[in-house]
Design a protein around this motif. Structure first.
Motif, short mmCIF file in Angstrom:
data_model
loop_
_atom_site.label_atom_id
_atom_site.label_comp_id
_atom_site.label_asym_id
_atom_site.label_seq_id
_atom_site.Cartn_x
_atom_site.Cartn_y
_atom_site.Cartn_z
N ALA A 3 33.76 30.51 42.73
CA ALA A 3 34.73 31.15 43.64
C ALA A 3 34.43 30.67 45.16
CB ALA A 3 34.66 32.79 43.36
N PRO A 4 35.36 30.71 45.95
CA PRO A 4 35.15 30.48 47.35
C PRO A 4 34.21 31.35 48.22
CG PRO A 4 37.24 31.36 47.16
CD PRO A 4 36.85 31.18 45.72
N HIS A 5 33.78 32.38 47.71
CA HIS A 5 32.93 33.54 48.40
C HIS A 5 31.81 33.37 47.80
CE1 HIS A 5 35.82 35.56 45.40
NE2 HIS A 5 34.81 36.13 45.08
N ASP A 6 31.08 32.55 46.68
CA ASP A 6 29.86 32.40 46.40
C ASP A 6 29.40 31.54 47.64
OD1 ASP A 6 27.47 31.50 45.48
OD2 ASP A 6 28.29 31.03 43.38
N ARG A 7 28.35 32.30 48.31
CA ARG A 7 27.45 31.50 49.28
C ARG A 7 26.77 30.28 48.98
NH1 ARG A 7 24.08 34.75 51.24
NH2 ARG A 7 24.11 36.31 49.76
N ASN A 8 26.47 30.23 47.57
CA ASN A 8 25.68 28.91 47.28
C ASN A 8 26.56 27.96 46.98
OD1 ASN A 8 23.32 30.52 47.43
ND2 ASN A 8 23.51 31.38 45.49
N HIS A 9 27.91 27.96 46.91
CA HIS A 9 28.83 26.77 46.58
C HIS A 9 29.97 26.80 47.77
CE1 HIS A 9 30.74 24.15 43.84
NE2 HIS A 9 31.75 24.84 44.43
N SER A 10 30.23 25.66 48.03
CA SER A 10 31.63 25.45 48.59
C SER A 10 32.51 24.57 48.13
CB SER A 10 31.14 24.89 50.20
OG SER A 10 30.48 25.65 50.98
N LEU A 122 44.87 31.25 46.59
CA LEU A 122 43.71 30.50 46.04
C LEU A 122 42.61 31.76 45.25
CD1 LEU A 122 42.88 28.00 48.70
CD2 LEU A 122 43.99 27.46 46.60
N ARG A 123 42.54 32.58 45.74
CA ARG A 123 41.55 33.73 45.41
C ARG A 123 42.16 34.29 44.04
NH1 ARG A 123 41.12 35.59 50.63
NH2 ARG A 123 42.55 37.37 50.14
N ALA A 124 43.49 34.15 44.06
CA ALA A 124 44.04 34.76 42.66
C ALA A 124 43.97 33.92 41.53
CB ALA A 124 45.56 34.94 43.04
N HIS A 125 44.08 32.67 41.83
CA HIS A 125 44.05 31.47 41.00
C HIS A 125 42.52 31.40 40.31
CE1 HIS A 125 48.09 29.80 40.85
NE2 HIS A 125 48.17 29.93 42.16
N LEU A 126 41.77 31.63 41.09
CA LEU A 126 40.27 31.32 40.99
C LEU A 126 39.48 32.75 39.99
CD1 LEU A 126 38.87 30.16 44.27
CD2 LEU A 126 39.12 28.78 42.34
N ARG A 127 40.17 33.57 40.40
CA ARG A 127 39.87 34.94 39.53
C ARG A 127 40.49 34.69 38.05
NH1 ARG A 127 41.33 37.98 44.25
NH2 ARG A 127 43.55 38.44 43.53
N ARG A 128 41.62 34.19 37.95
CA ARG A 128 41.96 33.85 36.57
C ARG A 128 41.48 32.90 35.65
NH1 ARG A 128 47.18 34.23 39.93
NH2 ARG A 128 47.64 36.61 39.66
N LEU A 129 40.54 32.08 36.38
CA LEU A 129 39.97 31.18 35.68
C LEU A 129 39.14 31.47 34.36
CD1 LEU A 129 38.39 28.69 38.26
CD2 LEU A 129 40.28 28.01 36.83
N PRO A 130 39.28 30.77 33.23
CA PRO A 130 38.71 31.64 32.11
C PRO A 130 37.15 31.64 32.22
CG PRO A 130 39.10 28.96 31.82
CD PRO A 130 39.78 29.65 33.01
N PRO A 131 36.29 32.49 31.35
CA PRO A 131 34.99 32.45 31.27
C PRO A 131 34.34 31.17 31.30
CG PRO A 131 35.86 34.24 30.04
CD PRO A 131 36.98 33.29 30.30
N GLY A 132 33.15 31.15 32.11
CA GLY A 132 32.31 29.96 32.14
C GLY A 132 32.77 28.94 33.32
N HIS A 133 33.92 29.23 33.96
CA HIS A 133 34.29 28.51 35.09
C HIS A 133 33.72 29.19 36.23
CE1 HIS A 133 36.78 26.08 32.43
NE2 HIS A 133 36.90 25.22 33.21
N ASP A 134 33.64 30.62 36.36
CA ASP A 134 33.24 31.17 37.40
C ASP A 134 32.04 31.77 37.64
OD1 ASP A 134 33.47 33.08 39.50
OD2 ASP A 134 35.00 34.51 38.74
#
Length: 250
Positions: A3-10, A122-134
């Protein structure tokens, strides 16, 4: 995909847009919200950039100078089946939108659009990713402050801070973006609703209350524990700092 708000990943985001004004606005705005952006002004340049360093997200303008955006969308989708592809278009005819989606786009935005709306999509799409992607973190530690978004708890110096629901939601967004400026529009979209049309004074009142509660908890803590400060960025929004200090008043 993190997710975009993970501070360890851009998240790697490729912009394919020939308009200088729109491209610069997207590049600057998305970088400010934690995305690692690359901007290409042609379709073939975008295809080459995607081959060289496959992105996680692509924003694709349909009106490109060297190629049909629909053809570029089909090629991108065939080469990168797992990426998030969002079409940006000035064409608002239903047939054009359907053609873009049929070519493999996950979503579309008709120009002109607000950056806050794009961020919310973008946040809405990222939240809907299947488990293991987030890989989104649910526990955020900033100095003596610990915010657990899954348990909805806020600890300061090991003691729980009692927060109202919107105060917690606001702090959670700031904690996810700790050290990064967050716009008023993005905070309103995340904490209230992306279609919020009320006064943004609601944000100021909630932020002031949040600061008071953190300050009160800090004063009662044994031993004393300083929360990170919440800085006011006049004309833009707020930033939760990683340094100690109570707060900066608006």
């Amino acid at each position: 995909m993190p997710a975009p708000h993970d501070r360890n990943h851009s998240p790697a985001l490729l912009i394919i847009e020939d308009d200088d004004t729109i491209g610069r606005h997207l590049d600057t705005g998305l970088r400010a919200h934690g995305y690692a952006t690359t901007w290409c002004r042609t379709g073939n340049g975008g295809l080459q950039a995607a081959r060289t360093a496959p992105p996680e997200i692509i924003l694709l303008d349909l009106g490109l100078p060297d190629a049909d955006g629909i053809d570029i969308a089909r090629e991108l989708r065939s080469r990168h089946p797992d990426l998030l592809l969002v079409i940006l278009t000035a064409r608002n005819e239903e047939i054009d939108i359907i053609a873009g989606l049929d070519a493999g786009a996950d979503d579309y935005l008709v120009k002109p659009f607000a950056l806050s709306v794009l961020l919310a999509r973008l946040r809405a799409h990222l939240r809907r990713l299947p488990p293991g992607h987030d890989d989104q973190e649910t526990v955020h530690r900033i100095g003596a402050l610990v915010v657990d978004t899954r348990a909805r708890t806020c600890l300061l110096g090991g003691a729980e801070v009692a927060l109202r629901p919107k105060e917690f939601d606001l702090l959670a967004v700031l904690a996810e973006h700790a050290g990064t400026a967050v716009s008023r529009e993005d905070l309103m979209a995340r904490v209230w609703d992306e279609n919020w049309f009320g006064p943004t004074k609601t944000l100021d009142v909630t932020l002031a209350s949040l600061r008071r509660r953190l300050a009160q908890s800090a004063a009662q803590s044994v031993p004393p524990a300083d929360p990170p400060s919440i800085s006011t960025l006049r004309g833009f929004g707020y930033r939760l700092e990683s340094e100690h200090g109570i707060s900066e008043r608006p």
